[in-house]
Structure formats: C-alpha cells, structure tokens
Motif scaffolding. Structure first.
Motif, PDB file in Angstrom:
ATOM      1  N   ARG A 146       0.322  -1.044  -0.058  1.00 20.13           N
ATOM      2  CA  ARG A 146       0.108  -0.140   0.047  1.00 20.13           C
ATOM      3  C   ARG A 146       1.131   1.075  -0.190  1.00 20.13           C
ATOM      4  O   ARG A 146       1.679   0.915   0.765  1.00 20.13           O
ATOM      5  CB  ARG A 146      -1.035  -0.089   1.623  1.00 20.13           C
ATOM      6  CG  ARG A 146      -1.241  -0.811   1.356  1.00 20.13           C
ATOM      7  CD  ARG A 146      -2.613  -1.107   2.871  1.00 20.13           C
ATOM      8  NE  ARG A 146      -3.294  -2.454   3.030  1.00 20.13           N
ATOM      9  CZ  ARG A 146      -4.722  -2.706   2.382  1.00 20.13           C
ATOM     10  NH1 ARG A 146      -4.459  -2.150   1.401  1.00 20.13           N
ATOM     11  NH2 ARG A 146      -4.884  -4.066   2.529  1.00 20.13           N
ATOM     12  N   GLY A 171      -0.093   4.242  -1.351  1.00 24.98           N
ATOM     13  CA  GLY A 171      -1.104   5.940  -2.030  1.00 24.98           C
ATOM     14  C   GLY A 171      -1.239   6.517  -2.545  1.00 24.98           C
ATOM     15  O   GLY A 171       0.271   6.202  -3.170  1.00 24.98           O
ATOM     16  N   THR A 172      -1.653   7.593  -2.702  1.00 26.41           N
ATOM     17  CA  THR A 172      -2.294   7.660  -4.668  1.00 26.41           C
ATOM     18  C   THR A 172      -1.020   8.929  -4.911  1.00 26.41           C
ATOM     19  O   THR A 172      -0.809   8.479  -5.252  1.00 26.41           O
ATOM     20  CB  THR A 172      -3.724   8.482  -5.060  1.00 26.41           C
ATOM     21  OG1 THR A 172      -3.989   9.449  -3.845  1.00 26.41           O
ATOM     22  CG2 THR A 172      -4.174   7.464  -4.750  1.00 26.41           C
ATOM     23  N   SER A 189       2.471   9.048  -3.872  1.00 28.53           N
ATOM     24  CA  SER A 189       3.185   8.965  -2.764  1.00 28.53           C
ATOM     25  C   SER A 189       4.699   9.279  -3.193  1.00 28.53           C
ATOM     26  O   SER A 189       4.896   9.948  -4.476  1.00 28.53           O
ATOM     27  CB  SER A 189       3.193   7.007  -3.504  1.00 28.53           C
ATOM     28  OG  SER A 189       4.740   6.550  -2.738  1.00 28.53           O
ATOM     29  N   ASP A 241      -6.620  -1.142  -1.761  1.00 24.21           N
ATOM     30  CA  ASP A 241      -6.232  -0.310  -2.908  1.00 24.21           C
ATOM     31  C   ASP A 241      -5.730  -0.523  -4.003  1.00 24.21           C
ATOM     32  O   ASP A 241      -4.252  -0.054  -4.400  1.00 24.21           O
ATOM     33  CB  ASP A 241      -4.806   0.004  -1.235  1.00 24.21           C
ATOM     34  CG  ASP A 241      -4.707   0.784  -0.676  1.00 24.21           C
ATOM     35  OD1 ASP A 241      -5.173   1.541  -1.138  1.00 24.21           O
ATOM     36  OD2 ASP A 241      -4.964   0.587   0.720  1.00 24.21           O
ATOM     37  N   SER A 283      -4.908   2.210  -6.657  1.00 29.07           N
ATOM     38  CA  SER A 283      -3.730   2.965  -6.724  1.00 29.07           C
ATOM     39  C   SER A 283      -2.773   2.400  -6.748  1.00 29.07           C
ATOM     40  O   SER A 283      -2.011   2.894  -7.747  1.00 29.07           O
ATOM     41  CB  SER A 283      -3.664   3.582  -5.373  1.00 29.07           C
ATOM     42  OG  SER A 283      -3.985   2.706  -4.765  1.00 29.07           O
ATOM     43  N   ASN A 284      -3.030   1.282  -6.246  1.00 27.08           N
ATOM     44  CA  ASN A 284      -1.430   0.228  -6.388  1.00 27.08           C
ATOM     45  C   ASN A 284      -1.722  -0.108  -8.457  1.00 27.08           C
ATOM     46  O   ASN A 284      -0.669   0.239  -8.561  1.00 27.08           O
ATOM     47  CB  ASN A 284      -1.394  -1.269  -6.368  1.00 27.08           C
ATOM     48  CG  ASN A 284      -1.285  -0.994  -4.517  1.00 27.08           C
ATOM     49  OD1 ASN A 284      -0.991   0.117  -4.256  1.00 27.08           O
ATOM     50  ND2 ASN A 284      -1.217  -2.589  -3.792  1.00 27.08           N
ATOM     51  N   HIS A 340       3.432   3.821   3.051  1.00 23.59           N
ATOM     52  CA  HIS A 340       2.268   4.725   2.626  1.00 23.59           C
ATOM     53  C   HIS A 340       2.688   5.590   3.881  1.00 23.59           C
ATOM     54  O   HIS A 340       2.693   5.574   4.693  1.00 23.59           O
ATOM     55  CB  HIS A 340       1.071   4.145   3.112  1.00 23.59           C
ATOM     56  CG  HIS A 340       0.022   5.095   2.480  1.00 23.59           C
ATOM     57  ND1 HIS A 340      -0.433   6.135   3.011  1.00 23.59           N
ATOM     58  CD2 HIS A 340      -1.350   3.847   1.602  1.00 23.59           C
ATOM     59  CE1 HIS A 340      -1.046   6.398   2.776  1.00 23.59           C
ATOM     60  NE2 HIS A 340      -1.954   5.029   2.214  1.00 23.59           N
TER      61      HIS A 340
END
Length: 695
Positions: free
Chosen positions: A385, A387-388, A390, A417, A420-421, A472
């Motif tokens: 994870r 986050g968008t 990052s 997630d 975003s991944n 993250h």
C-alpha cells in the motif's frame, strides 16, 4: 518416556473446538472496543467522535468481506465448521444480534452524549427544526446552486425499474402525491445522493454570526427541499437508506494481464450481492419491506438507525485544538539529521525507527538519496500500500529516469487499494522500472527495500530497509510500526535472495538470518515455541511475548497451549482477532492476552523468546494467521544489535504490558474487560509514554 506436557496433551485434545474462539466474532469484539473509545473521556471530544465514525467504517468492511463470505457459504452449502466448531448460519445469527445491539448503542452515544457535548463546545450539527431563518435561507441557496444540479431522481414505474444502487451510497426513498407532466402517478421515487457531494456542509460564519462551528447534513438539505425535484407533485416523505454489498473480488490469476483483469473486477465490486440494509428508523414499515424485497434481504439484515445512515462520511474539519489530540513532531534520530551521506551512516551500524513517534522521513530521504546518487546501481522494493500521492513512487520514478535499475514488486490485490496500486504500477512502468506483480496464488505482503551501491573503492555494497508496515507516508503517521535500516551483509543477502525469488524462478532460497513465508516462517516460529517448551520442561526459565494484529493459526495456537502446559510464561498483545482462549485450567492458565486501543492503530509485529538467555527478538510483516504463513510472502527478521534489541523489548513489548489506561484483557469466554486499575496506581499509557519519550 513421556513428559508432563505429553501427559497433559493426552488428557486435553488440542483440537477440541471448546478451546478456540470464532475469528469473525473475535474481530467483531475488536470493533466493539473501538466503539467504546467514543465513551472514553480521556480522548478529546472530536477524537471520540472520530472513533465512533471509525467503528462505522470498520463495520462497513466487516459486512463487505466477512459477512458477505459467510452468507455466500450459507447459500452455497460450502461452509465447514471452523476451529471453534461453528457453522456459517450460527455465526451469522450471533453477528446479527451483536451488531444490532452495537448500532443501537452507537447512535445513543452520538445523539445523547457526543452531539450535546459538542454543542456545549460550540460545534453544532443542526437539525432542520433548529435552523434559523438566515440559516434556512442559506441552505436553500446552497441546495439550489450546489446540490439540485447534480441530483438525478428516479421515478419507479415499468419504464424505470428499481435502480442498481452503488455499494454504500446514500439514497432516499420518496413517496409522492399527484401526477407528473406525462400523467404518470407512480407514487414512489429513489433519489441517489451523488458521491461527489460532501455529506456534512459547514455554514459560513457570517450567516450564523455566533462564533460557533455550524454544520448541516446533506441529507437534511435534501429532506427539506426534496419536493423541488418533482415539480407539481408533493413528496409526502423522504427516508434515508443505504445498502452494503459484497466487495470481495475473485480475480482469475491465470489471466494474461492481472492488472487488466483486476480493473474489470473493480467495476463489479460496486454492484456485488447485497448483504445489509440500513434505513432511517422513521421510514414507514411498508417502505422498509419494499426495500428488503428489492434487495432480497431478511429481517436479520435490516438495521434501522436513529440518525445519518452513512456515519463513516461524517468526518469534519473543526479547528479547535482543545477538542483534538495535541499535535506532535516525530523525532528524527541524531544520526539521521542532515547526514552528508546516509549510506556511510548506515555502514556505522543498524538504525531502528519506531513510527509514528519517530519520523518516516529518513526512509523517504534514504530512497531519495539513492535515486540521485550516481554510485547507486539498483533499487528493489516491495509495494503493498503506497497511496495515490506517494513520495516513494516519486523517488522510484526519479531513480528509473536517472538510469538506475529499479525493480518494484507491486501487490495489486491489496484489498481496497487495488486502484491506486494499478496506477502506481503504470507510473513506474512508464518511467522505465521493472514492475512485477508477485507470485500467482501468493500475496506479496513483506515490506522491504534493497539498494545496491558501488562504494568509493569499487566494492558492491547492499543496504536494506525492512519493516512491519507499509511504505505509505500517511499511515506511518497513524500506525505504530518498526523499521530497520541495515548494511548487515547476511540480512541484505537474504533480502536480495527473496527479491530473486519474487522476480525469477527456482527452488526456495536458503536464507541465513531471515525467516520467510510460505517456506520457513511457520516452521521457524513453531521451533522457537518448542524450544521454550523444552526449557520449561527441564526446569529452566522460559518466556514468550508476542505482539501481532491477529492470532488465528491453529498450529501456532496449539504450540502455545503446549508451551503453557509445560509452564512457559506467555504474554500475547493482540490488537484484533484472537482465537486462543487464555486462562483455561490445565491448558492456558499461563497465557495472558491483552489488546491496546488508543490514538494510534497498533500495527507492530514483534516476537520475543527468552531462548536460554539469548533473548531472541524478531520483527515481522506477518500476523499469526494461516494466510500469512501459507498464502503470502512475508519476512521475519532478527534484531541483532543488543541495544536495538533492548529498545524493541522495552518500547514494543514491556511498555504495552505495563499499560493500565488503554489495555483490554481477553477472558476465556471471548469477552474483553478493561485492565482494572486501583486508586493508588499511576495511569500508564504506552502510546503516551512513547510520545513523550521519543518525540
């Protein structure tokens, strides 16, 4: 010759269902402990409200995943008895009973305790009947300008069948009087509230003029003006409801392109099978029955609530410091404050970071320096994870564009997630990085980064970061986690071998220091527990302290039971699910289980074994669950430096065993009680003590 432990094991069948707690009910108990934080006056008032909302968010996921799976097992007849002997139908009945009581309590806390207390502090969530003339006029303007243009009312008639509503979306069922322009008299409409609209809206200060924070619910605005959506007709009611759907995904991992297959499943997640219906408690019964029939749900799946049905979206920005936790600045260890060369600093010795008390910035800066350093040849990293927005992804992109050999193991299937991944993987691929989606059938859950660098003498050196938490940057401020920066050749070589496993093919790597699943972690932990068992049987000191998020693996629990029977003193700090029953005579009277619920989400995984005085300490990405031991790629790494080992013992274990403020004790019947304290006992909160010590 049989030992005392063998004799006890022969008397007590360790497979007896009575010795285990149900995992779903145990997880539900964790959520109830979260809910109780809303009643704890030691938390600031807005934080108590946040705990109430976190409970809602947690319960959403509980129904989307846990309840959905149980309902599917019940419908398909595929459910087998769990370790505790329960079948899906029985579990669902208990869940329904417990959650109905919990939801009633939740709205009592909201309406009768928190909202009145907030009003006394000048924070008002205004009901329609309490709007002043000025406030009502402002609400009307806001509705006409901001809400009305994006609403799409749906009349229900043969040309407009009941709509397919998005998972967890806020909706209104509206009975109507009169005929429309086409002469239709359907009598009923559905009004979905667009997700683009905030659920709580702040009224401008100049409208109220009282110096207070005044908010109105979007639902109240729609209630007040719903007739405007049906010109010439009259809305005789307007009732909130929300449906929760199965949000788990089944992705064919044999697909040629996992990312493309996953994108398709993400669209379907919004429209999975219905599992729960929440309705305002003033909704007429015939409309409730109509909704239940449309969603094919039973009475046990209905939750009538006295307030907003979507509390998880009630988070508001109230800038009143006394109502919030005191801000803090995470510490940066002296060795990592503006180092000329971070690699030379790590060469001097391992560095332990304890988040969020200590900053995650050194890890980000370590990666940033690697991306710029001309001596760095390659960077390898796992991403579960991120986050968008990052910084980690930014630096990996920079490294790839700077010509470094960047390899990212991106786990696309990290629940909730995935989108975003997928986007992160796309960014890295466009920058020229090698992106791998892990191993088919196994989630890559380990947290590790490896940097390959050529030093001034031309020697290739390895540097690793290993952690218990994700890369993250937002959660590193909210979760407790440990991270280790090291140049230890044995550890770094092990990390390198695991990366080769993940990107290539071949036999399982033979590692020197790390344990990793699905190969050596499970057996390694069983061996460590057995060593303590044998020490206790020989009359020597034996001690185990474990801190994890969940404990559900049957073999590990049975090993702990055998250790307890042999006389090993065992303390378990388990935040969430724990299926082991402590305190059973002849079985687990030497095992104590506690859970810490506080300002930060406890996320560290720490294992301590006395090990004949060696005091072995391991940090891990893995919880003690079957999935982590069998179906995931995980790492468990030793803390070799004696000073750092003592830090982990003191900060990560002993302080939590001393906690008498935020600790709950698991009872043999599966219930939890707060740690009892006496009048003369000094309050001790592990998280607060660590804040004061490390920041």
């Amino acid at each position: 010759m049989t030992t005392a432990a063998d004799d006890a094991a022969n008397v007590l069948d360790l497979h007896n269902p009575d010795f285990y707690l149900n995992r779903e009910l145990s997880l539900l108990q964790f959520n109830l402990r979260v809910l109780e934080q809303a009643m704890d006056v030691r938390h600031p008032l807005m934080e108590r409200l946040n705990f109430l909302l976190i409970f809602s968010s947690n319960m959403d996921e509980f129904f989307e995943i846990r309840v959905a799976a149980l309902q599917n097992q019940l419908e398909t007849g595929t459910g087998l008895p769990t370790a505790d002997g329960m079948l899906p139908g029985e579990i669902l009945k208990q869940i329904s009973s417990i959650v109905h009581d919990a939801v009633t309590r939740q709205y009592h806390i909201l309406n009768d305790i928190l909202l009145p207390a907030l009003a006394e502090e000048g924070v008002h969530f205004l009901r329609r009947e309490n709007w002043s003339a000025e406030q009502a006029a402002w609400v009307k303007r806001y509705f006409r300008e901001q809400v009305y243009p994006v609403l799409t009312p749906i009349a229900l008639d043969p040309a407009h069948p009941f709509p397919r509503l998005v998972n967890k979306s806020l909706n209104f069922i509206v009975p109507l009087d009169g005929k429309d322009a086409f002469g239709r008299q359907t009598g009923l409409a559905i009004v979905p509230a667009p997700r683009s609209l905030p659920r709580v809206i702040r009224i401008p200060d100049d409208i109220c003029g009282d110096g207070h924070d005044n908010f109105v619910f979007l639902s109240s605005m729609i209630h007040a003006h719903v007739s405007d959506l049906f010109p010439g007709m009259k809305a005789t009611g307007c009732y909130q409801f929300r449906v929760t759907r199965n949000a788990d995904m089944e992705v064919d991992e044999r697909a040629d392109d996992l990312a493309t297959a996953l994108k398709g499943e993400l669209l379907m997640r919004r429209y999975g099978d219905e599992v729960r219906l929440e309705v305002a408690d003033n909704c007429p019964r015939h409309l409730v029955d109509y909704l239940l029939q449309k969603f094919e749900l039973g009475e046990e799946d209905l939750y009538e609530v006295n307030g907003p049905v979507n509390l998880a979206r009630m988070f508001t920005d109230v800038k009143r410091p006394r109502l919030r936790y005191s801000p803090f600045t995470p510490r940066i260890p002296p060795r990592l404050k503006n180092p000329d060369n971070i690699f030379e600093v790590i060469d001097e010795g391992d560095i332990l970071l304890h988040h969020p008390f200590e900053s995650f910035n050194p890890v980000v800066n370590y990666l940033a320096e690697a991306a710029r350093d001309p001596k760095v040849l390659a960077i390898k990293q796992t991403l579960y994870r991120t986050g968008t927005n990052s910084e980690v992804l930014d630096h990996l992109e920079t490294a790839a564009r700077n010509g470094k050999e960047v390899t990212a193991i991106v786990e696309l299937r990290a629940r909730f997630d995935e989108a975003s991944n997928i986007e992160g993987a796309r960014r890295l691929q466009e920058a020229g990085a090698i992106v791998v989606y892990g191993i088919v059938g196994y989630k890559t859950h380990c947290k590790m980064m490896l940097i390959i660098r050529r030093d001034a003498n031309g020697v290739i050196r390895r540097y690793a970061h290993l952690g218990t938490g994700n890369y993250h940057t937002r959660t590193t401020k909210l979760y407790t986690d440990f991270g280790l920066l090291t140049a230890d050749e044995g550890l770094c070589q092990d990390v390198h071998k695991i990366f080769l496993e993940l990107t290539g093919m071949g036999k399982a790597a033979r590692l020197k220091q790390l344990m990793h699943s699905p190969f050596t972690l499970h057996s390694g932990l069983l061996e460590l527990i057995d060593f303590e068992t044998q020490e206790a049987l020989a009359g020597r000191k034996a001690r185990i302290v474990i801190k994890v998020n969940s404990l559900t693996d049957p073999q590990l629990m049975q090993a702990l039971y055998r250790a307890s029977q042999a006389g090993v003193e065992i303390d378990l700090i388990v935040r969430g699910m724990c299926c082991l029953r402590p305190g059973i005579a002849g079985l687990s009277e030497n095992i104590r289980v506690r859970s810490i619920i506080g300002r930060f989400l406890e996320h560290t995984r720490v294992q301590y074994f006395h090990h004949a005085g060696e005091r072995r300490v391991y940090l891990s990405s893995a919880d003690w669950m079957e999935r982590n031991m069998i179906n995931r790629v995980e790492t468990c790494f030793p803390i070799n430096d004696p000073k750092l080992r003592q830090r982990v013992i003191q900060e990560g274990l002993e302080s939590y065993l001393q906690d008498n403020s935020q600790a709950w004790l698991l009872q043999a019947d599966g219930s939890y009680i707060r740690v009892p304290s006496t009048e003369w006992e000094v309050p001790f909160s592990a998280q607060q003590v660590l804040l004061e010590k490390l920041t």
